[in-house]
Motif scaffolding. Structure first.
Motif, PDB file in Angstrom:
ATOM      1  N   PRO A 145       0.805  -1.228   0.000  1.00  0.00           N
ATOM      2  CA  PRO A 145       0.000   0.000   0.000  1.00  0.00           C
ATOM      3  C   PRO A 145       0.834   1.273   0.000  1.00  0.00           C
ATOM      4  CG  PRO A 145      -0.037  -1.075   2.151  1.00  0.00           C
ATOM      5  CD  PRO A 145       0.643  -2.016   1.225  1.00  0.00           C
ATOM      6  N   ASP A 146       2.021   1.228   0.606  1.00  0.00           N
ATOM      7  CA  ASP A 146       2.826   2.445   0.689  1.00  0.00           C
ATOM      8  C   ASP A 146       3.434   2.845  -0.639  1.00  0.00           C
ATOM      9  OD1 ASP A 146       2.258   2.535   3.356  1.00  0.00           O
ATOM     10  OD2 ASP A 146       4.086   1.467   3.972  1.00  0.00           O
ATOM     11  N   ALA A 147       3.466   1.922  -1.605  1.00  0.00           N
ATOM     12  CA  ALA A 147       4.097   2.214  -2.891  1.00  0.00           C
ATOM     13  C   ALA A 147       3.123   2.719  -3.934  1.00  0.00           C
ATOM     14  CB  ALA A 147       4.807   0.959  -3.415  1.00  0.00           C
ATOM     15  N   VAL A 148       1.842   2.870  -3.586  1.00  0.00           N
ATOM     16  CA  VAL A 148       0.840   3.300  -4.550  1.00  0.00           C
ATOM     17  C   VAL A 148       0.906   4.810  -4.714  1.00  0.00           C
ATOM     18  CG1 VAL A 148      -1.605   3.324  -5.096  1.00  0.00           C
ATOM     19  CG2 VAL A 148      -0.603   1.359  -3.925  1.00  0.00           C
ATOM     20  N   THR A 149       0.836   5.259  -5.948  1.00  0.00           N
ATOM     21  CA  THR A 149       0.908   6.691  -6.245  1.00  0.00           C
ATOM     22  C   THR A 149      -0.469   7.220  -6.614  1.00  0.00           C
ATOM     23  OG1 THR A 149       1.356   6.294  -8.575  1.00  0.00           O
ATOM     24  CG2 THR A 149       3.259   6.378  -7.088  1.00  0.00           C
ATOM     25  N   ASP A 150      -0.582   8.550  -6.687  1.00  0.00           N
ATOM     26  CA  ASP A 150      -1.834   9.171  -7.115  1.00  0.00           C
ATOM     27  C   ASP A 150      -2.169   8.804  -8.547  1.00  0.00           C
ATOM     28  OD1 ASP A 150      -2.155  10.368  -4.652  1.00  0.00           O
ATOM     29  OD2 ASP A 150      -1.134  12.220  -5.244  1.00  0.00           O
ATOM     30  N   ASP A 151      -1.145   8.599  -9.375  1.00  0.00           N
ATOM     31  CA  ASP A 151      -1.406   8.204 -10.759  1.00  0.00           C
ATOM     32  C   ASP A 151      -2.095   6.838 -10.816  1.00  0.00           C
ATOM     33  OD1 ASP A 151      -0.291  10.543 -11.626  1.00  0.00           O
ATOM     34  OD2 ASP A 151       1.707   9.660 -11.973  1.00  0.00           O
ATOM     35  N   ALA A 152      -1.701   5.925  -9.911  1.00  0.00           N
ATOM     36  CA  ALA A 152      -2.341   4.612  -9.880  1.00  0.00           C
ATOM     37  C   ALA A 152      -3.803   4.731  -9.476  1.00  0.00           C
ATOM     38  CB  ALA A 152      -1.596   3.684  -8.926  1.00  0.00           C
ATOM     39  N   ALA A 153      -4.099   5.612  -8.515  1.00  0.00           N
ATOM     40  CA  ALA A 153      -5.490   5.817  -8.105  1.00  0.00           C
ATOM     41  C   ALA A 153      -6.310   6.409  -9.239  1.00  0.00           C
ATOM     42  CB  ALA A 153      -5.545   6.725  -6.882  1.00  0.00           C
ATOM     43  N   THR A 154      -5.711   7.366  -9.973  1.00  0.00           N
ATOM     44  CA  THR A 154      -6.422   7.951 -11.107  1.00  0.00           C
ATOM     45  C   THR A 154      -6.710   6.900 -12.171  1.00  0.00           C
ATOM     46  OG1 THR A 154      -5.377  10.081 -10.675  1.00  0.00           O
ATOM     47  CG2 THR A 154      -6.335   9.748 -12.872  1.00  0.00           C
ATOM     48  N   ALA A 155      -5.705   6.059 -12.441  1.00  0.00           N
ATOM     49  CA  ALA A 155      -5.897   5.006 -13.438  1.00  0.00           C
ATOM     50  C   ALA A 155      -6.959   4.002 -12.992  1.00  0.00           C
ATOM     51  CB  ALA A 155      -4.566   4.292 -13.711  1.00  0.00           C
ATOM     52  N   ALA A 156      -6.971   3.681 -11.702  1.00  0.00           N
ATOM     53  CA  ALA A 156      -7.974   2.747 -11.203  1.00  0.00           C
ATOM     54  C   ALA A 156      -9.374   3.287 -11.408  1.00  0.00           C
ATOM     55  CB  ALA A 156      -7.712   2.452  -9.725  1.00  0.00           C
ATOM     56  N   TRP A 157      -9.569   4.558 -11.146  1.00  0.00           N
ATOM     57  CA  TRP A 157     -10.902   5.130 -11.326  1.00  0.00           C
ATOM     58  C   TRP A 157     -11.270   5.275 -12.800  1.00  0.00           C
ATOM     59  CZ3 TRP A 157     -15.014   5.460  -8.517  1.00  0.00           C
ATOM     60  CH2 TRP A 157     -14.910   5.345  -7.136  1.00  0.00           C
ATOM     61  N   GLN A 158     -10.256   5.445 -13.676  1.00  0.00           N
ATOM     62  CA  GLN A 158     -10.563   5.438 -15.109  1.00  0.00           C
ATOM     63  C   GLN A 158     -11.092   4.072 -15.536  1.00  0.00           C
ATOM     64  OE1 GLN A 158      -6.890   6.637 -16.967  1.00  0.00           O
ATOM     65  NE2 GLN A 158      -7.198   8.825 -16.517  1.00  0.00           N
ATOM     66  N   ARG A 159     -10.481   3.005 -15.007  1.00  0.00           N
ATOM     67  CA  ARG A 159     -10.966   1.659 -15.308  1.00  0.00           C
ATOM     68  C   ARG A 159     -12.371   1.443 -14.715  1.00  0.00           C
ATOM     69  NH1 ARG A 159      -7.978  -0.617 -19.347  1.00  0.00           N
ATOM     70  NH2 ARG A 159      -5.727  -0.324 -18.960  1.00  0.00           N
ATOM     71  N   SER A 160     -12.573   1.886 -13.470  1.00  0.00           N
ATOM     72  CA  SER A 160     -13.878   1.713 -12.834  1.00  0.00           C
ATOM     73  C   SER A 160     -14.970   2.459 -13.594  1.00  0.00           C
ATOM     74  CB  SER A 160     -13.814   2.197 -11.386  1.00  0.00           C
ATOM     75  OG  SER A 160     -15.060   2.053 -10.750  1.00  0.00           O
ATOM     76  N   ASP A 161     -14.671   3.686 -14.040  1.00  0.00           N
ATOM     77  CA  ASP A 161     -15.665   4.437 -14.804  1.00  0.00           C
ATOM     78  C   ASP A 161     -15.967   3.769 -16.129  1.00  0.00           C
ATOM     79  OD1 ASP A 161     -15.783   6.274 -12.767  1.00  0.00           O
ATOM     80  OD2 ASP A 161     -14.394   7.692 -13.701  1.00  0.00           O
ATOM     81  N   ALA A 162     -14.957   3.189 -16.756  1.00  0.00           N
ATOM     82  CA  ALA A 162     -15.191   2.484 -18.022  1.00  0.00           C
ATOM     83  C   ALA A 162     -16.083   1.255 -17.808  1.00  0.00           C
ATOM     84  CB  ALA A 162     -13.845   2.072 -18.635  1.00  0.00           C
ATOM     85  N   ILE A 163     -15.854   0.543 -16.712  1.00  0.00           N
ATOM     86  CA  ILE A 163     -16.716  -0.603 -16.393  1.00  0.00           C
ATOM     87  C   ILE A 163     -18.146  -0.136 -16.167  1.00  0.00           C
ATOM     88  CG2 ILE A 163     -17.158  -2.386 -14.672  1.00  0.00           C
ATOM     89  CD1 ILE A 163     -14.111  -2.581 -14.283  1.00  0.00           C
ATOM     90  N   ARG A 164     -18.296   0.972 -15.469  1.00  0.00           N
ATOM     91  CA  ARG A 164     -19.638   1.502 -15.182  1.00  0.00           C
ATOM     92  C   ARG A 164     -20.378   1.841 -16.474  1.00  0.00           C
ATOM     93  NH1 ARG A 164     -22.647   3.918 -11.259  1.00  0.00           N
ATOM     94  NH2 ARG A 164     -23.899   5.719 -11.855  1.00  0.00           N
ATOM     95  N   ARG A 165     -19.670   2.509 -17.409  1.00  0.00           N
ATOM     96  CA  ARG A 165     -20.311   2.861 -18.686  1.00  0.00           C
ATOM     97  C   ARG A 165     -20.690   1.611 -19.474  1.00  0.00           C
ATOM     98  NH1 ARG A 165     -16.214   6.871 -18.476  1.00  0.00           N
ATOM     99  NH2 ARG A 165     -14.856   5.566 -19.762  1.00  0.00           N
ATOM    100  N   ALA A 166     -19.851   0.606 -19.448  1.00  0.00           N
ATOM    101  CA  ALA A 166     -20.146  -0.626 -20.189  1.00  0.00           C
ATOM    102  C   ALA A 166     -21.356  -1.350 -19.585  1.00  0.00           C
ATOM    103  CB  ALA A 166     -18.923  -1.537 -20.197  1.00  0.00           C
ATOM    104  N   VAL A 167     -21.422  -1.382 -18.269  1.00  0.00           N
ATOM    105  CA  VAL A 167     -22.559  -2.038 -17.625  1.00  0.00           C
ATOM    106  C   VAL A 167     -23.855  -1.286 -17.915  1.00  0.00           C
ATOM    107  CG1 VAL A 167     -23.566  -2.612 -15.386  1.00  0.00           C
ATOM    108  CG2 VAL A 167     -21.163  -3.111 -15.837  1.00  0.00           C
ATOM    109  N   ARG A 168     -23.816   0.044 -17.842  1.00  0.00           N
ATOM    110  CA  ARG A 168     -25.013   0.838 -18.120  1.00  0.00           C
ATOM    111  C   ARG A 168     -25.483   0.640 -19.555  1.00  0.00           C
ATOM    112  NH1 ARG A 168     -26.554   5.139 -14.968  1.00  0.00           N
ATOM    113  NH2 ARG A 168     -27.143   6.314 -16.832  1.00  0.00           N
TER     114      ARG A 168
END
Length: 773
Positions: free
Chosen positions: A734-757
């Protein structure tokens, strides 16, 4: 720094990123397995050796997946084991022992909610209406869980129809009409209600509907306690319809609380130990509520819908009024009518007549069905309780005799009672040998209570038909009560006046029209109790005393504690209504001088009246005349303020508006909170949980991409696999995670959300948003 489209930035610079191709993913998996085996041997999490990071950068090791992943058991970012097998569909409901246990709980909740009607229908008939209605839908839901919903509902409908056969003892053509009209019939019924099929069908139908909706909701959705909501509505209906009944529904509410708590823990995938620990806690809370419930202010005066129900209009009970039979019965005095087993001789009242049109007295009673209870009268002071057992032996009509005002009746099917007079009526004409039991309450007011009593103001009870006779009755009444101020003293003086100025004669002409009564007062001065009682009532009305005529019988001839009542014991008397005292009887009919037959033997009530008459009729009182109640308009008009139905409708509408506003906003607020969580590692985990929610995996959040890739199309798996790898990385570093990784994770999550909708119909999305899934 550039990267391929669709690939999130590397969370740790210098670390090679997992490839998107299947071969790359398999290679990464094999590397993780080797690293995991080494980690298991050394008891320290090891990772692949990464190139040394540049100066000033933190170095991190990527730990290997745990042993669960090597064994094929799915794990997630929290490291918990998944309760779902790899091949299980995402939309399938809770399986295993939890589904049948949940259906049992739903059936129990529906049955307990139906038992809330025990204040309406006491007895075993209610159980026979509830049990099949609660159990059958749960069995249908268990057998048709994998079948279409329409098939389950069709089976439920057929079984509901079959369940009505034991109630009606066969098929009934008026079944649907009874379902539609039963609620109004119960609102006009004095509780407890008769367990008639046309009334029990309401409970049967409500419990069946609640059990059906609850069982199908539990078997086909993932909700926790939504399946219990229909039963709670049934319990609310039971509370409203049973507000006048005996007993308490607090134990029922406590049982519902415990059962719903058990359902919530069961549907939350909690271990069995949670149930063992949680149920005692829920039971303790229910016991506390059971003790504190009666102390709440709202427990004192609950809302009673019967106060706003339209009562049935007055009806003519028999073709011949009991008052019209008096003279005829006296001509054949030995005809046996009924017997009464009682420990005290009293007059047995039959009918109360309070409407006079100048020709005949009729009853304005509004009879209501009842299971045996008679509402209390206005007198709440000391009273004698007299129990009687009445057996018919030729009494015509459907009126039922009883002593004074009954409070409980048993043995009469189809019983109806007038709450105002306490008169009893059988549903069908009783046959010879018909027997029932009555418990009556005979008031015992003191002399001070009698003298202080003031008459009630009721225009219907003081109405006098227009005609020349009205002046005659008023003149004679004023002469009779001259010098008496108190209303009670005036009534006794009027009683003594008729006793002294006319005589009893069974051969006198029958009838009680104004013309006939005028002839009785001015010419013959002789008559039966028919003329004496009706004349007293009309003279009292000219003095402002609300009156009525009662037809009944003297005690009869006693033999071994049983009173044999014959037609010659018939008698009519008058009653005047006083505030807080209720109806007080007066007996203006004199006895037959020198008569030896038993029908002239006075009863205890007549003897008491004669004693009071001699005491109260002696001159006026020096005390100030009690003030008469002032008219305040229409006494039947309810107090000002909004209608309770309007308040309930506004409250219900407010709850619906609040529900429609809050529930759809909850997912947005949850997603926003996860996106703005403290620390990039928490935002990554929030993106994973949001993706699980969007995929309908809310009950088992700990899932890896390998568990669901085969179950979702490629446009979802292409984003789900990188998101799962990022979230797994957070689990071990957990200590090695950067803000860029969090941004990328939410980009993937938003893409999943759009596909499901894009793949989910609008109606399904609405159901999920409104928590109906």
């Amino acid at each position: 720094m550039t990267h391929h489209r669709g690939t999130p930035p590397n969370p740790i610079p210098g670390q090679p990123w997992a490839a998107e191709s299947p071969s790359a993913r398999h290679g990464a998996t094999r590397s993780h397995r080797r690293a995991g085996q080494s980690a298991a041997q050394s008891a320290q999490p090891q990772s692949r050796q990464a190139p040394a990071p540049p100066a000033g950068r933190r170095s991190a090791q990527v730990p290997a997946p745990p042993a669960e992943q090597r064994s094929g058991r799915p794990v997630g970012p929290a490291g918990q084991r998944s309760g779902r097998s790899a091949g299980r569909p995402a939309g399938q409901a809770v399986a295993g022992w939890r589904r049948p246990a949940g259906l049992v709980l739903v059936a129990a909740i529906a049955g307990v909610a139906g038992w809330g009607f025990h204040r309406v229908f006491p007895g075993g008939e209610l159980v026979l209406a509830i049990v099949p209605a609660a159990v059958a839908p749960a069995v249908v839901a268990a057998l048709t869980a994998t079948r279409p919903l329409w098939l389950a509902l069709a089976l439920d409908l057929v079984l509901w129809l079959a369940g009505t056969i034991p109630l009606y003892k066969g098929l009934e053509q008026t079944l649907l009409a009874d379902v539609a009209n039963s609620w109004h019939a119960l609102l006009t019924t004095l509780l407890p209600a008769q367990p008639a099929p046309e009334l029990l069908i309401l409970v049967h139908t409500l419990v069946w509907a609640a059990a059906t909706i609850g069982a199908e909701t539990l078997a086909r959705t993932r909700t926790r306690i939504t399946a219990a909501l229909p039963a709670l509505l049934v319990y609310g209906v039971a509370l409203l319809l049973g507000v006048d009944g005996e007993g308490s529904n607090l134990p029922v509410a406590a049982a519902l609380f415990v059962l719903i708590a058990a359902l919530a823990m069961l549907r939350d995938d909690r271990p069995p130990l949670w149930l063992l620990a949680g149920l005692p806690a829920a039971a303790a809370l229910a016991a506390l509520a059971l003790v504190a419930g009666p102390l709440l202010p709202i427990a004192g005066q609950p809302y009673n819908p019967r106060e706003h129900a339209d009562l049935p209009p007055p009806v003519r009970v028999d073709s011949v009024s009991p008052l019209d039979r008096v003279s005829a019965w006296l001509q054949i005095p030995d005809r046996k009518l009924f017997t009464v087993k009682s420990d005290k001789p009293l007059n047995w009242r039959l009918a109360a007549l309070d409407r006079y049109d100048g020709v005949r007295w009729t009853s304005g009673a509004r009879f209501q069905p009842t299971g045996g209870r008679v509402p209390e009268g206005e007198w709440t002071g000391e009273a004698d309780v007299v129990r009687q057992q009445v057996t018919f032996d030729g009494l015509p009509g459907t009126w039922l005799p009883a002593a004074e005002r009954p409070e409980q009746v048993s043995g009469v099917r189809g019983l109806a009672v007038d709450p105002e007079s306490g008169a009893l009526l059988a549903g069908t004409r009783p046959a010879r040998g018909f027997r029932y039991e009555v418990t009556s309450r005979v008031p015992r007011p003191s002399k001070e209570d009698l003298l202080a009593a003031t008459p009630v103001r009721d225009p219907d009870l003081t109405a006098f038909p227009e005609g020349p006779q009205k002046a005659l009755f008023r003149k004679l009444a004023q002469e009779a009560v001259k010098g008496a101020d108190e209303p009670m003293r005036q009534a006794f003086r009027l009683q003594n006046y008729l006793r002294a100025n006319a005589r009893y004669d069974v051969t006198a002409p029958p009838g009680h029209s104004l013309k006939g009564l005028e002839f009785f007062l001015q010419t013959t001065h002789r008559g039966t109790s028919e003329q004496f009682a009706t004349t007293f009532a009309l003279m009292a009305r000219t003095l402002g005393l609300p009156s009525r005529v009662v037809v009944g019988f003297r005690p009869g001839q006693t033999s071994g504690g049983i009173y044999h009542v014959a037609s010659g014991h018939v008698m009519a008397w008058a009653e005047i209504k006083f505030d807080k005292l209720g109806w007080r009887p007066f007996y203006p009919t004199p006895g037959r001088s020198g008569a030896k037959d038993d029908h002239d033997v006075v009863s205890a009530a007549v003897e008491e009246s004669e004693e009071l008459a001699g005491e109260f009729a002696q001159g006026g009182s020096d005390k100030q005349k009690p003030s008469q109640p002032q008219a305040t308009g229409n006494g039947d008009e309810p107090a000002g303020g909004p209608s309770p139905w309007l308040i309930a409708a506004v409250a219900g509408g407010g709850l619906l508006v609040a529900y429609a506003g809050v529930v759809p906003a909850l997912p947005w607020w949850r997603r926003r909170r996860r996106r703005r969580a403290q620390g990039p590692e928490q935002r990554v985990l929030g993106a994973w949980r949001q993706a699980c929610d969007d995929l309908g995996l809310t009950e088992v959040r700990a899932l890896t991409a390998g568990d669901v890739v085969a179950q979702h199309p490629g446009d979802i798996s292409a984003h789900l696999m990188p998101l799962a790898e990022i979230s797994n990385f957070v689990r071990y570093a957990p200590d090695a995670v950067t803000d860029d990784a969090a941004t990328a994770a939410w980009q993937r999550s938003d893409a999943i959300r759009r596909a499901v909708r894009a793949r989910t119909p609008l109606t399904a999305r609405l159901r999920r948003r409104l928590l109906l899934r």
